[in-house]
Motif scaffolding. Structure first.
Motif, PDB file in Angstrom:
ATOM      1  N   SER A  51     -42.470 -42.117  -8.914  1.00  0.00           N
ATOM      2  CA  SER A  51     -43.056 -43.460  -9.085  1.00  0.00           C
ATOM      3  C   SER A  51     -43.771 -43.669 -10.410  1.00  0.00           C
ATOM      4  O   SER A  51     -44.715 -44.455 -10.492  1.00  0.00           O
ATOM      5  N   HIS A  52     -43.337 -43.004 -11.458  1.00  0.00           N
ATOM      6  CA  HIS A  52     -44.034 -43.145 -12.742  1.00  0.00           C
ATOM      7  C   HIS A  52     -43.892 -44.534 -13.345  1.00  0.00           C
ATOM      8  O   HIS A  52     -44.775 -44.998 -14.054  1.00  0.00           O
ATOM      9  N   MET A  53     -42.778 -45.200 -13.053  1.00  0.00           N
ATOM     10  CA  MET A  53     -42.616 -46.535 -13.616  1.00  0.00           C
ATOM     11  C   MET A  53     -43.639 -47.483 -13.003  1.00  0.00           C
ATOM     12  O   MET A  53     -44.286 -48.253 -13.713  1.00  0.00           O
ATOM     13  N   ALA A  54     -43.804 -47.393 -11.681  1.00  0.00           N
ATOM     14  CA  ALA A  54     -44.780 -48.254 -11.011  1.00  0.00           C
ATOM     15  C   ALA A  54     -46.190 -47.972 -11.529  1.00  0.00           C
ATOM     16  O   ALA A  54     -46.939 -48.889 -11.877  1.00  0.00           O
TER      17      ALA A  54
ATOM     18  N   LEU B 198     -39.572 -53.404  -7.930  1.00  0.00           N
ATOM     19  CA  LEU B 198     -39.213 -52.870  -6.617  1.00  0.00           C
ATOM     20  C   LEU B 198     -39.594 -51.397  -6.643  1.00  0.00           C
ATOM     21  O   LEU B 198     -38.972 -50.592  -7.343  1.00  0.00           O
ATOM     22  N   PRO B 199     -40.663 -51.027  -5.926  1.00  0.00           N
ATOM     23  CA  PRO B 199     -41.173 -49.650  -6.020  1.00  0.00           C
ATOM     24  C   PRO B 199     -40.223 -48.628  -5.383  1.00  0.00           C
ATOM     25  O   PRO B 199     -39.346 -48.988  -4.589  1.00  0.00           O
ATOM     26  N   ALA B 200     -40.463 -47.365  -5.724  1.00  0.00           N
ATOM     27  CA  ALA B 200     -39.665 -46.272  -5.166  1.00  0.00           C
ATOM     28  C   ALA B 200     -39.939 -46.117  -3.666  1.00  0.00           C
ATOM     29  O   ALA B 200     -39.023 -46.007  -2.852  1.00  0.00           O
ATOM     30  N   GLY B 201     -41.218 -46.126  -3.318  1.00  0.00           N
ATOM     31  CA  GLY B 201     -41.599 -45.886  -1.930  1.00  0.00           C
ATOM     32  C   GLY B 201     -41.807 -44.400  -1.676  1.00  0.00           C
ATOM     33  O   GLY B 201     -41.151 -43.558  -2.289  1.00  0.00           O
ATOM     34  N   PHE B 202     -42.741 -44.108  -0.771  1.00  0.00           N
ATOM     35  CA  PHE B 202     -43.148 -42.702  -0.612  1.00  0.00           C
ATOM     36  C   PHE B 202     -42.091 -41.833   0.063  1.00  0.00           C
ATOM     37  O   PHE B 202     -42.169 -40.619   0.039  1.00  0.00           O
ATOM     38  N   ARG B 203     -41.068 -42.460   0.694  1.00  0.00           N
ATOM     39  CA  ARG B 203     -40.016 -41.646   1.321  1.00  0.00           C
ATOM     40  C   ARG B 203     -38.822 -41.377   0.393  1.00  0.00           C
ATOM     41  O   ARG B 203     -37.842 -40.770   0.814  1.00  0.00           O
ATOM     42  N   LEU B 204     -38.917 -41.828  -0.862  1.00  0.00           N
ATOM     43  CA  LEU B 204     -37.755 -41.648  -1.742  1.00  0.00           C
ATOM     44  C   LEU B 204     -37.482 -40.169  -2.043  1.00  0.00           C
ATOM     45  O   LEU B 204     -36.353 -39.785  -2.324  1.00  0.00           O
ATOM     46  N   SER B 205     -38.530 -39.339  -1.942  1.00  0.00           N
ATOM     47  CA  SER B 205     -38.304 -37.906  -2.160  1.00  0.00           C
ATOM     48  C   SER B 205     -37.401 -37.313  -1.068  1.00  0.00           C
ATOM     49  O   SER B 205     -36.692 -36.341  -1.312  1.00  0.00           O
TER      50      SER B 205
ATOM     51  N   ASN C 159     -49.003 -45.478  -0.864  1.00  0.00           N
ATOM     52  CA  ASN C 159     -48.422 -45.592   0.465  1.00  0.00           C
ATOM     53  C   ASN C 159     -47.406 -46.738   0.551  1.00  0.00           C
ATOM     54  O   ASN C 159     -47.120 -47.251   1.616  1.00  0.00           O
ATOM     55  N   LEU C 160     -46.909 -47.145  -0.617  1.00  0.00           N
ATOM     56  CA  LEU C 160     -45.985 -48.273  -0.651  1.00  0.00           C
ATOM     57  C   LEU C 160     -44.607 -47.894  -0.116  1.00  0.00           C
ATOM     58  O   LEU C 160     -44.215 -46.736  -0.170  1.00  0.00           O
TER      59      LEU C 160
END
Ligand code: ADP
Ligand code: MG
Length: 255
Positions: free
Chosen positions: A44-47, A84-91, A56-57
């Motif tokens: 999420s570095h871009m956000a 549009l954020p990555a979101g914490f489940r993207l990992s 927690n997005l």
């Protein structure tokens, strides 16, 4: 105006993907084009670089994992600029291996819901995930490959350019591929050598403006600002404004 979807992609880390994606997104938005930045990196570095600190997005992770609609996750960040954020489940997604073509077109299909709403959609890609990078490529019309000019890695670059070509055949669609030189030192011999070599091998694909190495570019993310907001007069701000012009006008480097 036709919507352009652009992936900022390079399997190598630390070459300036995120820096280029968010500063370019801001620079194009400041030219009054509607821009959506999509953060495809689980870090999420871009956000964060745009000042969005909540961890927690949800975002593109829900779109990929649950088939959710993109519209409910889009956050307005600046005038003309949405994220549009990555979101914490993207990992979790990053770890999945890709098993079917269907899994590669999730983002492309999800973006159909916002077709025409933006002039530019810019995706910041992660270094490793096959699933996320394939999704980015299927969704995109163009790719920007940032190449760090403080490091001679033409071998990896030729391989990547070949892979991008064969991916186009596999996807059965053409895709413009640009190279953006980053961390450029005007007086540095290695930088000039990298420029000469990429021009030799990819003469029509190098964007006109090399992005110079510049301290404010590295500092601005921790203030949640683009370099254009952080220090409008520095070389990095000038270069990213100029790179935005290059992209808008498809302007390449002339030797
Ligand atoms: N033009 C530049 N001048 C100074 N530092 C830069 C420049 N471009 C990138 N950097 C720095 O290089 C590092 C890697 O950049 P980053 O965009 O995170 O790469 P990637 O997304 O490819 O991993 C970051 O610390 C960033 O601040
Ligand atoms: Mg990055």
């Amino acid at each position: 105006m036709k919507q352009r979807v652009i992936a900022v992609l390079n399997q190598k880390g630390g070459v300036g993907k995120t820096t280029t994606a968010y500063n370019l997104a801001f620079a194009i938005a400041s030219m009054r084009k509607r821009v959506l930045a999509i953060d495809l990196d689980p870090q999420s570095h871009m956000a964060v670089s745009l000042g969005l600190m909540q961890n927690n997005l949800s975002g593109i992770d829900d779109v990929i994992l649950d088939g959710a609609e993109v519209t409910s996750y889009i956050i307005n960040q600046r005038e003309y600029l949405d994220l549009l954020p990555a979101g914490f489940r993207l990992s979790e997604v990053e770890k999945l291996s890709i098993k079917s073509r269907q899994q590669a077109i999730i983002i492309r299909d999800a973006l159909a819901a916002i077709k025409g709403r933006y002039d530019y959609i810019i995706l910041d890609c992660p270094p490793m995930s096959g699933l996320l990078n394939f999704n980015a490529l299927f969704a995109s019309d163009e790719v920007i490959v940032p190449v760090s000019s403080d490091y001679l890695a033409l071998h990896g670059l030729s391989q990547l350019m070949k892979t991008l070509k064969s991916t186009q055949r596999f996807m059965q669609k053409p895709m413009k591929t640009w190279i953006a030189l980053t961390r450029f030192g005007t007086r540095r011999r290695l930088s000039r050598e990298v420029l000469a070599r990429v021009m030799h091998y990819f003469p029509k694909q190098v964007l006109a403006t090399p992005i110079r190495e510049c301290a404010p570019v590295a500092e601005s993310p921790s203030f949640g600002l683009s370099v254009l907001e952080y220090d409008a007069q520095c070389n990095g701000a000038k270069d990213y404004r100029s790179l935005a012009d290059d992209i808008i006008n498809c302007r390449t480097f002339k030797a």
